[in-house]
Write a protein that holds these residues in place. Structure first.
Motif, PDB file in Angstrom:
ATOM      1  N   GLY A 117     -75.588  -0.199 -48.073  1.00 25.18           N
ATOM      2  CA  GLY A 117     -74.234  -0.491 -48.522  1.00 25.18           C
ATOM      3  C   GLY A 117     -73.819  -1.881 -48.073  1.00 25.18           C
ATOM      4  O   GLY A 117     -74.381  -2.435 -47.117  1.00 25.18           O
ATOM      5  N   PRO A 118     -72.836  -2.487 -48.729  1.00 21.73           N
ATOM      6  CA  PRO A 118     -72.389  -3.825 -48.338  1.00 21.73           C
ATOM      7  C   PRO A 118     -71.480  -3.765 -47.115  1.00 21.73           C
ATOM      8  O   PRO A 118     -70.908  -2.720 -46.783  1.00 21.73           O
ATOM      9  CB  PRO A 118     -71.616  -4.296 -49.568  1.00 21.73           C
ATOM     10  CG  PRO A 118     -71.060  -3.031 -50.157  1.00 21.73           C
ATOM     11  CD  PRO A 118     -72.097  -1.973 -49.898  1.00 21.73           C
ATOM     12  N   GLN A 119     -71.361  -4.882 -46.457  1.00 21.55           N
ATOM     13  CA  GLN A 119     -70.384  -5.038 -45.380  1.00 21.55           C
ATOM     14  C   GLN A 119     -69.901  -6.475 -45.367  1.00 21.55           C
ATOM     15  O   GLN A 119     -70.697  -7.407 -45.249  1.00 21.55           O
ATOM     16  CB  GLN A 119     -70.986  -4.685 -44.016  1.00 21.55           C
ATOM     17  CG  GLN A 119     -69.957  -4.748 -42.885  1.00 21.55           C
ATOM     18  CD  GLN A 119     -70.525  -4.317 -41.546  1.00 21.55           C
ATOM     19  OE1 GLN A 119     -71.600  -4.758 -41.144  1.00 21.55           O
ATOM     20  NE2 GLN A 119     -69.827  -3.444 -40.842  1.00 21.55           N
ATOM     21  N   LEU A 120     -68.594  -6.640 -45.503  1.00 17.28           N
ATOM     22  CA  LEU A 120     -67.970  -7.958 -45.439  1.00 17.28           C
ATOM     23  C   LEU A 120     -67.353  -8.131 -44.057  1.00 17.28           C
ATOM     24  O   LEU A 120     -66.606  -7.261 -43.588  1.00 17.28           O
ATOM     25  CB  LEU A 120     -66.885  -8.116 -46.500  1.00 17.28           C
ATOM     26  CG  LEU A 120     -67.289  -7.908 -47.968  1.00 17.28           C
ATOM     27  CD1 LEU A 120     -66.125  -8.273 -48.877  1.00 17.28           C
ATOM     28  CD2 LEU A 120     -68.509  -8.717 -48.319  1.00 17.28           C
ATOM     29  N   LEU A 121     -67.651  -9.256 -43.423  1.00 14.73           N
ATOM     30  CA  LEU A 121     -67.103  -9.566 -42.107  1.00 14.73           C
ATOM     31  C   LEU A 121     -66.279 -10.840 -42.205  1.00 14.73           C
ATOM     32  O   LEU A 121     -66.766 -11.866 -42.709  1.00 14.73           O
ATOM     33  CB  LEU A 121     -68.219  -9.749 -41.080  1.00 14.73           C
ATOM     34  CG  LEU A 121     -69.119  -8.542 -40.806  1.00 14.73           C
ATOM     35  CD1 LEU A 121     -70.174  -8.893 -39.756  1.00 14.73           C
ATOM     36  CD2 LEU A 121     -68.295  -7.339 -40.354  1.00 14.73           C
ATOM     37  N   VAL A 122     -65.043 -10.784 -41.733  1.00 13.14           N
ATOM     38  CA  VAL A 122     -64.157 -11.942 -41.677  1.00 13.14           C
ATOM     39  C   VAL A 122     -63.731 -12.142 -40.227  1.00 13.14           C
ATOM     40  O   VAL A 122     -63.847 -11.224 -39.405  1.00 13.14           O
ATOM     41  CB  VAL A 122     -62.926 -11.749 -42.596  1.00 13.14           C
ATOM     42  CG1 VAL A 122     -63.334 -11.721 -44.056  1.00 13.14           C
ATOM     43  CG2 VAL A 122     -62.166 -10.474 -42.232  1.00 13.14           C
ATOM     44  N   ALA A 173     -66.317   0.828 -42.483  1.00 12.32           N
ATOM     45  CA  ALA A 173     -66.878  -0.431 -41.979  1.00 12.32           C
ATOM     46  C   ALA A 173     -67.202  -1.378 -43.120  1.00 12.32           C
ATOM     47  O   ALA A 173     -67.954  -2.338 -42.927  1.00 12.32           O
ATOM     48  CB  ALA A 173     -68.133  -0.153 -41.159  1.00 12.32           C
ATOM     49  N   LEU A 174     -66.643  -1.151 -44.297  1.00 12.71           N
ATOM     50  CA  LEU A 174     -66.953  -1.984 -45.453  1.00 12.71           C
ATOM     51  C   LEU A 174     -66.385  -3.394 -45.310  1.00 12.71           C
ATOM     52  O   LEU A 174     -67.025  -4.369 -45.706  1.00 12.71           O
ATOM     53  CB  LEU A 174     -66.422  -1.326 -46.725  1.00 12.71           C
ATOM     54  CG  LEU A 174     -67.183  -0.076 -47.172  1.00 12.71           C
ATOM     55  CD1 LEU A 174     -66.362   0.737 -48.156  1.00 12.71           C
ATOM     56  CD2 LEU A 174     -68.525  -0.469 -47.794  1.00 12.71           C
ATOM     57  N   LEU A 175     -65.192  -3.519 -44.776  1.00 13.27           N
ATOM     58  CA  LEU A 175     -64.570  -4.816 -44.528  1.00 13.27           C
ATOM     59  C   LEU A 175     -63.998  -4.794 -43.121  1.00 13.27           C
ATOM     60  O   LEU A 175     -63.096  -4.009 -42.829  1.00 13.27           O
ATOM     61  CB  LEU A 175     -63.466  -5.097 -45.562  1.00 13.27           C
ATOM     62  CG  LEU A 175     -62.599  -6.346 -45.311  1.00 13.27           C
ATOM     63  CD1 LEU A 175     -63.445  -7.606 -45.284  1.00 13.27           C
ATOM     64  CD2 LEU A 175     -61.503  -6.459 -46.369  1.00 13.27           C
TER      65      LEU A 175
END
Length: 503
Positions: A117-122, A173-175
């Motif tokens: 699955g994707p995960q975007l971290l900012v 935990a996706l973003l």
């Protein structure tokens, strides 16, 4: 802030080093997360200025806007970001699948979800707000007519809106914002507002050799050496940027304009590179923590939702409405509250430091098993059919305030239901008599299978909280009573949506 978090912060302020708040990591950290470090133009709402993005720590992709007030360049920036993110999503979708089941009984259905699955971290909470606003400003854009944009722009807008919506659920935990993730696992000697500074926060958690966390944090408050993590920019840099953009606008000739553009790119890259490096430093620190027992289960649910939403978009899924209708907002709020309760309980089951907070509130107790009655039975519903209900006695060093009859579980045996039969004074603490109501596999009579019943001298914890307890659900949307407006009408995008101003 909880009592334990407050104590940890006080200890950190004394030692000048960060204190651990957990024994395990409660958030998923992907093997290849997509890191996004955005910058916006000062004084504008989500006006893109630049970004460093990608999945390779050593080779970030630089995206810039040389004329931030130009609508065409803004949407060109979004298209370039889409060219990075959309293939990343497709890579995740193309991963091998695993089956899962939804529904029960006659409504049971077998489906598949991707194993990746994707995960975007900012960098911070402002980055999540940036993702939400950028999605809002792009998902409704038309791909034809006077305001036409590239088809990838509204598609990315739908995805960004979906990620921002999921970020409001604590179990997703996706973003993730790096400052939020780190602050959930370490306490510092500075305020929560100061913890929003990624450079300062990481200074407390992992200072260089020979320096304390407090000293490192103070050094990293200098915006010249450690620029803000975005999306807002440093006011001093804003003056420099304004001069560079003015020079770019006034440049005559292709060579002069290219030179001015390269200068802007170089300055913006220098502003974001320290944050980019800090992001991957944070990823490494989080990866060093062992994952909690429920992390994989929560991640599997993220992957399921990702696969379902991707399928929805494949079927020409409509963009999210500008505003939730009343019923949708109520259902969303209920789901968020359920997710928060479940997440808090799962963290406590996975982590004794988190469970200690429930001991302070009287929702859990810990002690040592001093007696056990393995052969005990009680009368069953039918005469001559006794039920096997063994008991254990737990000595606790502090008084237990739970009432007789309270249903409890032990994190050591989460599938075993239990019930408090009696609480008696025992020195300065309490002796708690606990009846075990199952959890022995298929056994209906003694002896208990090895490991299913606590042994004498075993240290054990019991709590009244249960991650599996789910509140009652709200009625279906089509059953909304007239007192609440009746069944809501589905959202229908209009041509005016594509004309929404970028503010």
């Amino acid at each position: 802030m909880s009592v334990i978090a407050t104590v940890a912060a006080l200890r950190a302020s004394t030692s000048e080093y960060a204190e651990r708040l957990t024994t395990v990591r409660h958030e998923h950290v992907d093997d290849t997360p997509f890191v996004l470090v955005p910058l916006t133009l000062a004084g504008e709402t989500c006006a893109p200025l630049a970004a460093l993005a990608g999945t390779d720590p050593d080779h970030p992709v630089l995206l810039t806007v040389h004329r931030p007030h130009d609508r065409t360049e803004r949407f060109g920036f979004v298209k370039n970001l889409a060219d990075l993110l959309l293939p990343y999503f497709e890579e995740c979708r193309a991963a091998p699948k695993e089956p899962y089941t939804v529904g029960r009984g006659k409504d049971k259905e077998e489906r598949e979800r991707p194993l990746r699955g994707p995960q975007l971290l900012v960098p911070n909470a402002g980055g999540i707000t940036y993702v939400r606003l950028l999605g809002r400003l792009t998902r409704l854009r038309a791909t034809d007519g006077p305001h036409a944009v590239s088809p990838s722009v509204p598609l990315l807008g739908k995805w960004l809106t979906w990620f921002a919506d999921r970020a409001e659920f604590p179990d997703s935990a996706l973003l993730q914002a790096m400052t939020r993730s780190l602050s959930a696992h370490w306490a510092t000697g500075q305020s929560p507002t100061e913890n929003a500074n990624l450079a300062s926060l990481l200074g407390w958690i992992d200072p260089p050799a020979g320096c304390t966390g407090a000293e490192t944090a103070r050094e990293r408050e200098d915006p010249a050496a450690w620029p803000p993590a975005g999306p807002a920019t440093d006011p001093v840099f804003d003056r420099t940027l304004d001069e560079l953009i003015t020079k770019y606008d006034g440049a005559t000739g292709e060579r002069a304009r290219d030179a001015a553009a390269r200068t802007i790119d170089r300055e913006l890259h220098a502003q974001m590179l320290p944050t980019w490096q800090l992001m991957w430093h944070g990823v490494r620190l989080l990866r060093e923590l062992p994952a909690g027992g429920h992390v994989a289960e929560r991640r599997a649910y993220d992957r399921r939702l990702f696969g379902e939403y991707a399928t929805y978009l494949d079927d020409d899924g409509r963009p999210q409405a500008r505003r939730d209708h009343a019923v949708g907002a109520a259902r969303r709020l209920a789901r968020m509250e359920e997710a928060q309760e479940r997440y808090d309980a799962e963290r406590a089951y996975d982590d004794p430091l988190v469970m200690a907070e429930y001991e302070l509130t009287g929702e859990a107790f810990a002690g040592v098993v001093t007696a056990r009655e393995e052969e005990r039975t009680i009368p069953g519903a039918r005469p001559g059919s006794p039920l096997w209900r063994p008991t254990i006695t737990v000595h606790c060093e502090i008084p237990v305030s739970m009432a007789v009859g309270t249903a409890v579980k032990s994190p050591a045996r989460p599938r075993q239901k239990a019930e408090i039969l009696d609480v008696l004074p025992d020195g300065a603490g309490s002796a708690v008599l606990i009846q075990l109501n199952g959890g022995f596999g298929n056994k209906r009579k003694p002896p208990a299978p090895e490991g299913t019943m606590a042994d004498l001298g075993e240290a054990i914890t019991f709590t009244s909280i249960d991650p599996k307890n789910m509140p009652s659900s709200l009625p279906a949307e089509e059953d909304t009573p007239w007192t609440h407006g009746g069944p809501p009408q589905p959202y229908e995008p209009t041509d005016e949506d594509a004309e929404e101003v970028w503010e």
